[in-house]
Scaffold this motif. Structure first.
Motif, PDB file in Angstrom:
ATOM      1  N   ASN A  57       0.838  -1.195   0.000  1.00  0.00           N
ATOM      2  CA  ASN A  57       0.000   0.000   0.000  1.00  0.00           C
ATOM      3  C   ASN A  57       0.877   1.250   0.000  1.00  0.00           C
ATOM      4  OD1 ASN A  57      -2.313   1.499   0.032  1.00  0.00           O
ATOM      5  ND2 ASN A  57      -2.704   1.224   2.206  1.00  0.00           N
ATOM      6  N   THR A  58       1.537   1.475  -1.113  1.00  0.00           N
ATOM      7  CA  THR A  58       2.443   2.612  -1.210  1.00  0.00           C
ATOM      8  C   THR A  58       1.695   3.867  -1.654  1.00  0.00           C
ATOM      9  OG1 THR A  58       2.952   2.207  -3.531  1.00  0.00           O
ATOM     10  CG2 THR A  58       4.324   1.066  -1.900  1.00  0.00           C
ATOM     11  N   LYS A  59       2.373   4.991  -1.622  1.00  0.00           N
ATOM     12  CA  LYS A  59       1.789   6.258  -2.062  1.00  0.00           C
ATOM     13  C   LYS A  59       1.317   6.169  -3.517  1.00  0.00           C
ATOM     14  CE  LYS A  59       2.905  11.160  -2.298  1.00  0.00           C
ATOM     15  NZ  LYS A  59       3.913  12.179  -2.039  1.00  0.00           N
ATOM     16  N   LYS A  60       2.027   5.429  -4.350  1.00  0.00           N
ATOM     17  CA  LYS A  60       1.663   5.311  -5.765  1.00  0.00           C
ATOM     18  C   LYS A  60       0.299   4.658  -5.960  1.00  0.00           C
ATOM     19  CE  LYS A  60       4.998   3.095  -7.649  1.00  0.00           C
ATOM     20  NZ  LYS A  60       6.065   2.491  -8.445  1.00  0.00           N
ATOM     21  N   THR A  61      -0.105   3.755  -5.064  1.00  0.00           N
ATOM     22  CA  THR A  61      -1.398   3.082  -5.230  1.00  0.00           C
ATOM     23  C   THR A  61      -2.570   4.036  -5.017  1.00  0.00           C
ATOM     24  OG1 THR A  61      -1.464   2.320  -2.934  1.00  0.00           O
ATOM     25  CG2 THR A  61      -0.515   0.815  -4.543  1.00  0.00           C
ATOM     26  N   TRP A  62      -2.324   5.167  -4.397  1.00  0.00           N
ATOM     27  CA  TRP A  62      -3.377   6.145  -4.114  1.00  0.00           C
ATOM     28  C   TRP A  62      -3.465   7.246  -5.174  1.00  0.00           C
ATOM     29  CZ3 TRP A  62      -6.788   5.604  -0.134  1.00  0.00           C
ATOM     30  CH2 TRP A  62      -6.502   4.575   0.774  1.00  0.00           C
ATOM     31  N   LYS A  63      -2.666   7.140  -6.223  1.00  0.00           N
ATOM     32  CA  LYS A  63      -2.570   8.180  -7.249  1.00  0.00           C
ATOM     33  C   LYS A  63      -3.927   8.550  -7.861  1.00  0.00           C
ATOM     34  CE  LYS A  63      -1.053   7.870 -11.669  1.00  0.00           C
ATOM     35  NZ  LYS A  63      -0.172   7.443 -12.732  1.00  0.00           N
ATOM     36  N   ASN A  64      -4.820   7.595  -8.068  1.00  0.00           N
ATOM     37  CA  ASN A  64      -6.102   7.848  -8.723  1.00  0.00           C
ATOM     38  C   ASN A  64      -7.213   8.271  -7.761  1.00  0.00           C
ATOM     39  OD1 ASN A  64      -4.978   7.202 -11.178  1.00  0.00           O
ATOM     40  ND2 ASN A  64      -5.655   5.097 -11.122  1.00  0.00           N
ATOM     41  N   VAL A  65      -6.910   8.320  -6.466  1.00  0.00           N
ATOM     42  CA  VAL A  65      -7.914   8.725  -5.481  1.00  0.00           C
ATOM     43  C   VAL A  65      -7.836  10.245  -5.332  1.00  0.00           C
ATOM     44  CG1 VAL A  65      -8.685   8.523  -3.085  1.00  0.00           C
ATOM     45  CG2 VAL A  65      -7.714   6.539  -4.261  1.00  0.00           C
ATOM     46  N   PRO A  66      -8.908  10.948  -5.690  1.00  0.00           N
ATOM     47  CA  PRO A  66      -8.847  12.411  -5.642  1.00  0.00           C
ATOM     48  C   PRO A  66      -8.798  12.945  -4.211  1.00  0.00           C
ATOM     49  CG  PRO A  66     -11.043  11.690  -6.263  1.00  0.00           C
ATOM     50  CD  PRO A  66     -10.188  10.454  -6.176  1.00  0.00           C
ATOM     51  N   MET A  67      -8.014  13.985  -4.032  1.00  0.00           N
ATOM     52  CA  MET A  67      -7.956  14.673  -2.742  1.00  0.00           C
ATOM     53  C   MET A  67      -9.186  15.561  -2.617  1.00  0.00           C
ATOM     54  SD  MET A  67      -5.167  13.838  -1.105  1.00  0.00           S
ATOM     55  CE  MET A  67      -4.936  15.156   0.042  1.00  0.00           C
ATOM     56  N   GLN A  68      -9.752  15.606  -1.435  1.00  0.00           N
ATOM     57  CA  GLN A  68     -10.904  16.464  -1.196  1.00  0.00           C
ATOM     58  C   GLN A  68     -10.538  17.537  -0.175  1.00  0.00           C
ATOM     59  OE1 GLN A  68     -13.689  16.486  -2.861  1.00  0.00           O
ATOM     60  NE2 GLN A  68     -13.189  14.639  -3.983  1.00  0.00           N
ATOM     61  N   ASP A  69     -11.046  18.718  -0.406  1.00  0.00           N
ATOM     62  CA  ASP A  69     -10.877  19.832   0.518  1.00  0.00           C
ATOM     63  C   ASP A  69     -12.102  19.852   1.430  1.00  0.00           C
ATOM     64  OD1 ASP A  69     -10.621  22.237   1.844  1.00  0.00           O
ATOM     65  OD2 ASP A  69     -10.494  23.464   0.038  1.00  0.00           O
TER      66      ASP A  69
END
Length: 65
Positions: free
Chosen positions: A11-23
């Motif tokens: 579960n590295t940072k790269k696996t989260w690339k497609n998950v959008p950040m929300q404000d």
């Protein structure tokens, strides 16, 4: 979105690339004070989901009470 890149237990940072950040602050383009269904509609619009995609989500994702 996580599942598009997560093919192993890793579960590295790269696996989260497609998950959008929300404000979640007051500066957000989403009004987080609305009901869950209203927030869902705002997010569908924000990410340009079509009716087929929305119907898929509504059918497959169980509401959390």
């Amino acid at each position: 979105m996580l599942g598009t890149l997560k093919i192993t237990q890793e579960n590295t940072k790269k696996t989260w690339k497609n998950v959008p950040m929300q404000d979640f602050t007051q500066n957000s383009d989403i009004d987080w004070n609305q009901t869950i269904s209203e927030i869902d509609r705002q997010l569908y619009k924000k990410y340009g989901l079509n009716e087929t995609e929305i119907e898929f989500i509504e059918e497959k994702v169980t509401a959390m009470d």
